[in-house]
Design an enzyme around this catalytic site. Structure first.
Site, PDB file in Angstrom:
ATOM      1  N   GLU A  49     -93.671  93.576  10.818  1.00  0.00           N
ATOM      2  CA  GLU A  49     -94.946  94.286  10.728  1.00  0.00           C
ATOM      3  C   GLU A  49     -95.697  94.211  12.050  1.00  0.00           C
ATOM      4  OE1 GLU A  49     -95.259  96.717   8.427  1.00  0.00           O
ATOM      5  OE2 GLU A  49     -94.874  95.116   6.965  1.00  0.00           O
ATOM      6  N   HIS A  50     -96.213  95.355  12.481  1.00  0.00           N
ATOM      7  CA  HIS A  50     -96.953  95.474  13.748  1.00  0.00           C
ATOM      8  C   HIS A  50     -96.059  95.118  14.938  1.00  0.00           C
ATOM      9  CE1 HIS A  50    -100.871  96.506  12.054  1.00  0.00           C
ATOM     10  NE2 HIS A  50    -100.509  95.734  11.050  1.00  0.00           N
ATOM     11  N   SER A  83    -102.681 122.680  -0.147  1.00  0.00           N
ATOM     12  CA  SER A  83    -102.421 121.335  -0.672  1.00  0.00           C
ATOM     13  C   SER A  83    -102.608 121.352  -2.179  1.00  0.00           C
ATOM     14  CB  SER A  83    -103.381 120.320  -0.035  1.00  0.00           C
ATOM     15  OG  SER A  83    -103.460 119.186  -0.888  1.00  0.00           O
ATOM     16  N   LEU A 140     -97.760 102.946   1.987  1.00  0.00           N
ATOM     17  CA  LEU A 140     -96.383 103.382   1.718  1.00  0.00           C
ATOM     18  C   LEU A 140     -96.055 104.637   2.521  1.00  0.00           C
ATOM     19  CD1 LEU A 140     -96.299 102.715  -2.132  1.00  0.00           C
ATOM     20  CD2 LEU A 140     -95.448 101.261  -0.285  1.00  0.00           C
ATOM     21  N   SER A 142     -97.661 107.650   3.190  1.00  0.00           N
ATOM     22  CA  SER A 142     -97.760 109.021   2.699  1.00  0.00           C
ATOM     23  C   SER A 142     -97.917 109.987   3.875  1.00  0.00           C
ATOM     24  CB  SER A 142     -98.926 109.160   1.727  1.00  0.00           C
ATOM     25  OG  SER A 142    -100.116 108.725   2.335  1.00  0.00           O
ATOM     26  N   SER A 143     -98.627 109.567   4.924  1.00  0.00           N
ATOM     27  CA  SER A 143     -98.847 110.534   6.016  1.00  0.00           C
ATOM     28  C   SER A 143     -97.556 110.903   6.733  1.00  0.00           C
ATOM     29  CB  SER A 143     -99.898 110.057   7.025  1.00  0.00           C
ATOM     30  OG  SER A 143    -100.046 108.680   7.016  1.00  0.00           O
ATOM     31  N   GLU A 175     -99.266 112.683  14.779  1.00  0.00           N
ATOM     32  CA  GLU A 175    -100.217 111.731  14.183  1.00  0.00           C
ATOM     33  C   GLU A 175    -101.079 111.085  15.270  1.00  0.00           C
ATOM     34  OE1 GLU A 175     -98.914 109.572  10.860  1.00  0.00           O
ATOM     35  OE2 GLU A 175    -100.588 108.159  10.919  1.00  0.00           O
ATOM     36  N   ASP A 187     -92.598 104.663  10.652  1.00  0.00           N
ATOM     37  CA  ASP A 187     -92.720 105.444   9.412  1.00  0.00           C
ATOM     38  C   ASP A 187     -92.009 106.786   9.534  1.00  0.00           C
ATOM     39  OD1 ASP A 187     -94.334 103.292   8.940  1.00  0.00           O
ATOM     40  OD2 ASP A 187     -96.220 104.391   9.026  1.00  0.00           O
ATOM     41  N   TYR A 236    -106.649  98.784  13.253  1.00  0.00           N
ATOM     42  CA  TYR A 236    -105.270  98.998  13.714  1.00  0.00           C
ATOM     43  C   TYR A 236    -105.262  99.237  15.234  1.00  0.00           C
ATOM     44  CZ  TYR A 236    -100.530 100.942  13.862  1.00  0.00           C
ATOM     45  OH  TYR A 236     -99.196 101.171  14.155  1.00  0.00           O
TER      46      TYR A 236
HETATM   47  C1  GLA Z   1     -98.566 101.515   9.997  1.00  0.00           C
HETATM   48  C2  GLA Z   1     -98.073 102.303  11.193  1.00  0.00           C
HETATM   49  C3  GLA Z   1     -96.682 101.840  11.617  1.00  0.00           C
HETATM   50  C4  GLA Z   1     -96.640 100.312  11.797  1.00  0.00           C
HETATM   51  C5  GLA Z   1     -97.252  99.613  10.586  1.00  0.00           C
HETATM   52  C6  GLA Z   1     -97.376  98.123  10.768  1.00  0.00           C
HETATM   53  O1  GLA Z   1     -97.773 101.804   8.889  1.00  0.00           O
HETATM   54  O2  GLA Z   1     -98.020 103.686  10.885  1.00  0.00           O
HETATM   55  O3  GLA Z   1     -96.301 102.487  12.798  1.00  0.00           O
HETATM   56  O4  GLA Z   1     -97.277  99.933  12.976  1.00  0.00           O
HETATM   57  O5  GLA Z   1     -98.534 100.119  10.275  1.00  0.00           O
HETATM   58  O6  GLA Z   1     -96.126  97.533  10.842  1.00  0.00           O
END
Ligand code: GLA
Length: 401
Positions: A49-50, A83, A140, A142-143, A175, A187, A236
């Site tokens: 994560e991150h 949408s 999860l 969605s974007s 994005e 993602d 973030y």
């Molecule tokens: C969001 C971001 C991803 C990633 C995660 C954290 O989902 O879209 O790119 O950085 O946070 O792991």
């Protein structure tokens, strides 16, 4: 694979067909045209994560919840999108791109159209109908599923194709530049490259990936805290800025450093006194998390859920204490899971500040796990968590008749 619909067992494939047929009919009513149907999955990250925007490693899985897009070409150069979730329309002329950040749902679709054109893909006008089935704000992704489904649909409607990795990059760019979120590439990559029954070990520097079969006798289970991470974009982006500060300072000492990916725990400790305390802790999370992803790959390869679970628990602690992106509800879900026999490990997943946890659970106790978590969480918070058993799915596809 079968699922239940009104008490009857039906195959997932025939459910997808019904869904596609329903969308074709909706599209016909809306645009008086025949549509092709596409869908891209949401994702859950098992560990890592991150780390993506630090050029490190991640291990996501595509989930069997999708954004659906019905699409047909237009004769002019406009992209129209409706949408289904919001009951709203938006449109744009591809000849006159608006290159500004748009804090609106349509940025995830029209931004991708713009991003495709800027990247030299001559997509033409199209009518689109979007229906998202990935819960929003739940971590999860969605974007990314909207972006990838829309991007793929736009390309296909123009008779064009791109490699999954190229499409992922274009969607990330959309994005970053049009929706204003500085997300990494994880993602979009998993929405493009996911594979049924596999997790993806992705190197976010080279974008090379390895498909890893999941455990045969343990399941990954997602618990949704039902608290959305709505206002987390600022936090973030602040975490990203901390990582950039660390990289700049450390690169001053070690010329080979381009990202935190290039720094070892020993390097960090050696130069710890140069970093502001918060920046030091952020870096310690990223560096140790990268090492955990690689150790988790080995645990998966040797069929060792105990070790994988331990790495998940360590990941959570690091995200909570060093990266400070967890929340009371996520901590509570992790704590409840940790008390259930047969749970190997549990952690928050996704960007944080709300959203979901993921737990690794021995197959025989999955049902018991679901009821124990639901009971415990509801008692403490008054909220009923949604719980999903992870079924690793394919990346973006056309759903054929
Ligand atoms: C969001 C971001 C991803 C990633 C995660 C954290 O989902 O879209 O790119 O950085 O946070 O792991």
């Amino acid at each position: 694979m079968t699922e239940k619909l009104a008490g009857q067992e039906v195959s997932s494939a025939s459910l997808a067909q019904r869904e596609a047929q329903r969308l074709r009919e909706e599209f016909q009513k809306l645009y008086a045209q025949e549509a092709r149907i596409f869908r891209a999955p949401g994702r859950v990250n098992l560990i890592g994560e991150h780390t993506d925007y630090n050029e490190g490693f991640v291990m996501p899985v595509a989930m069997d919840m999708y954004t659906w897009v019905a699409a047909a070409p237009r004769k002019d150069s406009r992209v129209h999108v409706y949408s289904q979730n919001l009951g709203e329309r938006a449109d744009m002329d591809l000849q006159h791109l608006n290159l500004q950040v748009l804090r609106h749902w349509s940025a995830y679709v029209l931004g991708v159209a713009a991003s495709l054109r800027i990247s030299g893909e001559e997509v033409g006008g199209a009518n689109l109908l979007v229906e998202g089935k990935v819960p929003m704000g739940a971590g999860l992704s969605s974007s990314a599923s909207v972006e990838v489904a829309a991007g793929y649909a736009l390309l296909e409607s123009s008779g064009l194709s791109l490699s999954p990795v190229e499409l992922a990059k274009i969607c990330q760019r959309a994005e970053n530049e049009f929706a204003g979120a500085r997300c990494g590439i994880m993602d979009q990559m998993i929405a493009c490259c996911g594979r049924a029954n596999y997790a993806l070990l992705l190197d976010c520097r080279t974008l090379e990936f390895q498909l890893l079969p999941l455990f045969s006798d343990a399941q990954f289970v997602v618990c949704n805290s039902m608290v959305k991470h709505d206002h987390a974009a600022g936090e973030y982006n602040a975490r990203r800025a901390d990582c950039e500060t660390a990289t700049r300072i450390l690169a001053g000492q070690m010329p080979g450093v381009r990202a935190l990916r290039d720094v070892s725990v020993a390097d960090l400790e050696r130069h710890a006194q140069l970093l502001p305390e918060v920046v030091y802790r952020r870096s310690r999370h990223v560096i140790s998390e990268n090492a955990r992803v690689l150790a988790a790959r080995e645990a998966l390869e040797r069929g060792d859920p105990e070790s994988f679970g331990r790495l998940m628990r360590e990941s959570h602690r690091s995200l909570k204490e060093d990266y400070e992106v967890s929340s009371t509800e996520l901590d509570l879900l992790v704590e409840i899971a940790g008390e259930i026999a047969g749970v190997y490990g549990s952690r928050m997943t996704g960007g944080g500040f709300g959203g979901c946890t993921i737990s690794l659970v021995r197959s025989e106790v999955v049902e018991e796990f679901q009821s124990a978590v639901a009971r415990g969480y509801q008692r403490a918070t008054g909220r009923k968590p949604d719980i999903y058993i992870v079924r690793a799915s394919d990346g973006v596809r056309e759903v054929l008749e």
